[in-house]
Design an enzyme around this catalytic site. Structure first.
Site, PDB file in Angstrom:
ATOM      1  N   LYS A  39      56.839  43.074  40.739  1.00 22.89           N
ATOM      2  CA  LYS A  39      57.122  44.508  40.621  1.00 22.89           C
ATOM      3  C   LYS A  39      56.173  45.346  41.485  1.00 22.89           C
ATOM      4  O   LYS A  39      56.332  46.558  41.583  1.00 22.89           O
ATOM      5  CB  LYS A  39      57.059  44.956  39.165  1.00 22.89           C
ATOM      6  CG  LYS A  39      55.712  44.900  38.496  1.00 22.89           C
ATOM      7  CD  LYS A  39      55.831  45.454  37.075  1.00 22.89           C
ATOM      8  CE  LYS A  39      54.502  45.463  36.367  1.00 22.89           C
ATOM      9  NZ  LYS A  39      54.620  46.028  35.007  1.00 22.89           N
ATOM     10  N   GLY A  53      35.658  32.238  36.838  1.00 25.56           N
ATOM     11  CA  GLY A  53      36.035  30.965  37.412  1.00 25.56           C
ATOM     12  C   GLY A  53      37.176  30.288  36.683  1.00 25.56           C
ATOM     13  O   GLY A  53      37.891  30.907  35.903  1.00 25.56           O
ATOM     14  N   GLU A 120      29.767  28.988  30.883  1.00 25.76           N
ATOM     15  CA  GLU A 120      30.047  30.243  30.199  1.00 25.76           C
ATOM     16  C   GLU A 120      29.998  30.012  28.697  1.00 25.76           C
ATOM     17  O   GLU A 120      29.831  28.884  28.220  1.00 25.76           O
ATOM     18  CB  GLU A 120      31.396  30.815  30.648  1.00 25.76           C
ATOM     19  CG  GLU A 120      31.398  31.227  32.117  1.00 25.76           C
ATOM     20  CD  GLU A 120      32.692  31.885  32.566  1.00 25.76           C
ATOM     21  OE1 GLU A 120      33.590  32.066  31.723  1.00 25.76           O
ATOM     22  OE2 GLU A 120      32.802  32.206  33.759  1.00 25.76           O
ATOM     23  N   ASP A 216      55.711  42.912  30.206  1.00 27.22           N
ATOM     24  CA  ASP A 216      57.134  42.917  30.573  1.00 27.22           C
ATOM     25  C   ASP A 216      57.865  41.630  30.184  1.00 27.22           C
ATOM     26  O   ASP A 216      58.948  41.674  29.604  1.00 27.22           O
ATOM     27  CB  ASP A 216      57.283  43.146  32.084  1.00 27.22           C
ATOM     28  CG  ASP A 216      56.624  44.427  32.548  1.00 27.22           C
ATOM     29  OD1 ASP A 216      56.584  45.385  31.758  1.00 27.22           O
ATOM     30  OD2 ASP A 216      56.135  44.464  33.686  1.00 27.22           O
ATOM     31  N   HIS A 237      37.272  41.573  25.653  1.00 26.45           N
ATOM     32  CA  HIS A 237      36.089  41.074  26.348  1.00 26.45           C
ATOM     33  C   HIS A 237      34.902  41.950  25.975  1.00 26.45           C
ATOM     34  O   HIS A 237      35.012  43.179  25.933  1.00 26.45           O
ATOM     35  CB  HIS A 237      36.301  41.107  27.866  1.00 26.45           C
ATOM     36  CG  HIS A 237      35.372  40.223  28.618  1.00 26.45           C
ATOM     37  ND1 HIS A 237      34.042  40.533  28.778  1.00 26.45           N
ATOM     38  CD2 HIS A 237      35.551  39.032  29.243  1.00 26.45           C
ATOM     39  CE1 HIS A 237      33.448  39.573  29.474  1.00 26.45           C
ATOM     40  NE2 HIS A 237      34.345  38.649  29.767  1.00 26.45           N
ATOM     41  N   ARG A 284      33.663  34.690  22.399  1.00 29.64           N
ATOM     42  CA  ARG A 284      33.881  36.085  22.785  1.00 29.64           C
ATOM     43  C   ARG A 284      34.133  37.018  21.598  1.00 29.64           C
ATOM     44  O   ARG A 284      33.696  38.167  21.608  1.00 29.64           O
ATOM     45  CB  ARG A 284      35.072  36.172  23.753  1.00 29.64           C
ATOM     46  CG  ARG A 284      34.699  35.769  25.157  1.00 29.64           C
ATOM     47  CD  ARG A 284      35.857  35.939  26.097  1.00 29.64           C
ATOM     48  NE  ARG A 284      35.439  35.556  27.438  1.00 29.64           N
ATOM     49  CZ  ARG A 284      36.273  35.457  28.466  1.00 29.64           C
ATOM     50  NH1 ARG A 284      37.555  35.688  28.300  1.00 29.64           N
ATOM     51  NH2 ARG A 284      35.824  35.111  29.655  1.00 29.64           N
ATOM     52  N   HIS A 345      41.384  42.382  27.048  1.00 29.90           N
ATOM     53  CA  HIS A 345      41.210  41.509  28.204  1.00 29.90           C
ATOM     54  C   HIS A 345      42.299  40.448  28.355  1.00 29.90           C
ATOM     55  O   HIS A 345      42.819  40.240  29.443  1.00 29.90           O
ATOM     56  CB  HIS A 345      39.842  40.838  28.104  1.00 29.90           C
ATOM     57  CG  HIS A 345      39.499  39.940  29.248  1.00 29.90           C
ATOM     58  ND1 HIS A 345      39.411  40.397  30.553  1.00 29.90           N
ATOM     59  CD2 HIS A 345      39.225  38.612  29.298  1.00 29.90           C
ATOM     60  CE1 HIS A 345      39.087  39.393  31.357  1.00 29.90           C
ATOM     61  NE2 HIS A 345      38.979  38.292  30.624  1.00 29.90           N
ATOM     62  N   ARG A 380      40.528  32.532  23.023  1.00 31.75           N
ATOM     63  CA  ARG A 380      40.485  31.751  24.257  1.00 31.75           C
ATOM     64  C   ARG A 380      39.064  31.404  24.682  1.00 31.75           C
ATOM     65  O   ARG A 380      38.185  32.261  24.708  1.00 31.75           O
ATOM     66  CB  ARG A 380      41.163  32.531  25.382  1.00 31.75           C
ATOM     67  CG  ARG A 380      41.088  31.846  26.745  1.00 31.75           C
ATOM     68  CD  ARG A 380      41.870  32.617  27.784  1.00 31.75           C
ATOM     69  NE  ARG A 380      41.262  33.880  28.134  1.00 31.75           N
ATOM     70  CZ  ARG A 380      40.382  34.068  29.107  1.00 31.75           C
ATOM     71  NH1 ARG A 380      39.965  33.029  29.814  1.00 31.75           N
ATOM     72  NH2 ARG A 380      39.917  35.259  29.383  1.00 31.75           N
ATOM     73  N   SER A 385      41.959  30.165  31.107  1.00 32.71           N
ATOM     74  CA  SER A 385      43.218  30.842  31.436  1.00 32.71           C
ATOM     75  C   SER A 385      43.772  30.417  32.788  1.00 32.71           C
ATOM     76  O   SER A 385      44.962  30.088  32.912  1.00 32.71           O
ATOM     77  CB  SER A 385      43.031  32.358  31.404  1.00 32.71           C
ATOM     78  OG  SER A 385      41.915  32.732  32.188  1.00 32.71           O
TER      79      SER A 385
END
Length: 542
Positions: A39, A53, A120, A216, A237, A284, A345, A380, A385
């Site tokens: 779009k 990363g 992380e 969407d 986040h 998180r 996030h 997550r 991701s």
């Protein structure tokens, strides 16, 4: 209306959509060709904002193993991660990373040409690849975009919105698209439609997501009858740069904390030890609620991230984009505190799929953030991701190899009715102040369906969203892209609010102040249009 046909149509041009297009073109028989729809312009997507990363359990990383990654993912997922999904995605990471290299993706390497791995929050070991220092998503997307541009077998529609799916007897046979530049509609017939449309961040007042992240694909799939899973799980986040100078807030990657940065108040007093023994490297949801609590207790708009403990040369090399963005606001991250605050996030819920990308609607597939594979569960794990995007894109291409992708030839009354709605030239619609409606929705979601939730706030959100729907009054055909986006935002917001009200516990990113405990029984929430219409007030957590 224009009519066309393609063997496969991919909606979305983030990393999942781009990689799927390249892999499908490479190995699937496509008698009627392949179409990629975006779009915006090719290369503009949520993926390019991914800084930290991509998880990669590489065979030559001797300190890591799939067993370790599986364990970390499941712990972070608060009991909702599906073991088989986690195992499949982890075990395929090595092969997919090596395949990405063939498409021109370059990850950062050390002086010996070995991959650089970082760590992380909630990861046991260093297993996260990065590119361009802190521009991983952008670097991957640019490489894949170049390959798509070079591939004459992949047709691309830019500035084009998918506005409806053509479904008859639970079988998807194509879609209707709207070109925002020409204001023209097109009916596209296809036996395989893949949704790779990303997340929902723009439903919230504060988000790290770009303007196009309006849910969407989720709305398209829901309206087509697909089963949706765990819609209440929105990840906030903990560290977005606390300046509002764009449609989103700039992300301060979790990797900064992974390299040693500390959260503190304006006086430099660190506070994470009050909330979790893992401090800045806690999952998180814990860090986000800690920041939110500190802000609420002290009546301030942000907390701070102190990265001055990291070597200044390493900071400049590892985080060039974060350094540059902060300097635009007069902040030298090698010595100044970085003002940060939570922001929407990532979306853990989505269209329920299996590991082949299949949804509950035949011929309709979903990959990436818009899908719910069971990998992320209720919270997550950082940098999983992008890995999910590429592994599931790879997997759907593998599955389509086994199918005979013939363009549909017969269409039932359900599809004819959809076509009539968008072919009605006599329909007169009044212009609406869509930006004002979007602002109202974003405030409702942030204030009532945000980091902390309760029956009171969620009930108010449902009431206010219903009033907003009555104010909008667009069920099908709209006047513009903005209206179509708002239509989708409204649908997905209502789903999130209702499912959040139904889950009477706190789990992962879903925190209820009136149900602060986590239930012994761990169950997914599933909802579809059929039971939604039957009774919106029922408890959909089955």
């Amino acid at each position: 209306m224009i009519y066309s046909k393609y063997s496969t149509v991919i909606i979305g041009s983030g990393i999942a959509g781009l990689y799927a297009a390249l892999k499908i073109e490479q190995q699937v028989n496509l008698p009627d060709g392949l179409l990629l729809i975006t779009k915006a312009k090719l290369g503009e997507s949520n993926s390019r904002y991914a800084q930290g990363g991509m998880v990669a359990v590489m065979k030559d990383n001797k300190s890591d193993s799939t067993a370790s990654h599986i364990s970390d993912t499941i712990k972070a997922g608060a009991g909702l991660s599906e073991f088989n999904a986690v195992k499949f995605i982890s075990e395929n990471s090595d092969a997919v990373v090596k395949d990405l290299l063939k498409f021109g993706v370059e990850f950062d390497r050390d002086e010996n040409n070995n991959f650089c791995f970082t760590k992380e929050a909630a990861h046991s070991v260093r297993r996260i690849l990065h590119a361009g220092g802190d521009a991983t998503g952008k670097m991957i997307e640019q490489a894949l975009c170049r390959k798509v541009h070079e591939n004459s077998n992949i047709e691309v529609y830019e500035q084009t919105d998918a506005v409806d799916l053509l479904v008859n007897s639970n079988e998807c046979k194509g879609l209707i698209v709207f070109n925002s530049e020409t204001q023209e509609y097109e009916t596209i017939y296809s036996s395989a439609v893949i949704l790779a449309t990303g997340g929902v961040g723009q439903l919230y007042k504060y988000t790290t997501n770009p303007a196009g992240a309006t849910g969407d694909g989720l709305a398209l799939a829901f309206n087509a009858g697909a089963v949706m899973q765990d819609m209440e799980f929105v990840q906030f986040h903990p560290t977005a740069l606390a300046f509002d100078d764009d449609e989103n807030r700039f992300l301060i990657s979790e990797a900064v904390r992974g390299e040693g940065a500390k959260l503190c108040d304006a006086d430099g007093v660190e506070f994470m030890s009050k909330y979790d023994e893992r401090k800045e490297l806690a999952p998180r949801d814990i860090v986000t609620r800690a920041n939110f609590n500190e802000m609420s207790e002290n009546n301030v708009d942000n907390v701070y991230l102190n990265a001055s403990c990291i070597d200044s040369k390493k900071l400049a090399r590892r985080f060039p984009n974060i350094s540059k963005k902060c300097l635009e606001h007069g902040i030298d991250i090698s010595k100044d505190f970085i003002p940060v605050a939570p922001a929407a996030h990532y979306f853990m819920g989505g269209i329920k799929t299996n590991l082949k990308g299949e949804t509950s609607v035949s011929g309709l597939y979903a990959i990436g953030e818009t899908a719910s594979t069971g990998l992320h569960g209720g919270n997550r794990l950082a940098s999983n991701s992008l890995l999910e995007c590429v592994v599931c894109a790879y997997s759907v291409a593998e599955y389509l190899k086994s199918l005979e992708l013939k363009t549909p030839k017969q269409f039932g009354e359900e599809i004819k009715l959809i076509l009539d709605r968008y072919s009605d030239e006599d329909l007169v619609l009044d212009e609406l102040d869509v930006q004002s409606l979007k602002n109202k929705l974003q405030n409702i979601m942030w204030d009532y369906v945000g980091i902390l939730r309760s029956q009171n706030t969620l009930s108010q959100a449902i009431e206010k969203l219903e009033a907003l729907k009555n104010e909008f009054q667009r069920d099908y055909k709209c006047l513009s892209r903005d209206e179509y986006e708002f239509r989708n935002m409204l649908t997905v917001s209502q789903l999130i609010a209702h499912c959040a009200l139904s889950r009477k516990e706190s789990r992962g990113a879903h925190f209820r102040t009136d149900y602060s405990q986590t239930n012994d029984e761990c169950i997914h929430s599933n909802i579809s249009k059929d039971n939604w219409i039957a009774d919106k007030e029922k408890d959909f957590v089955k």
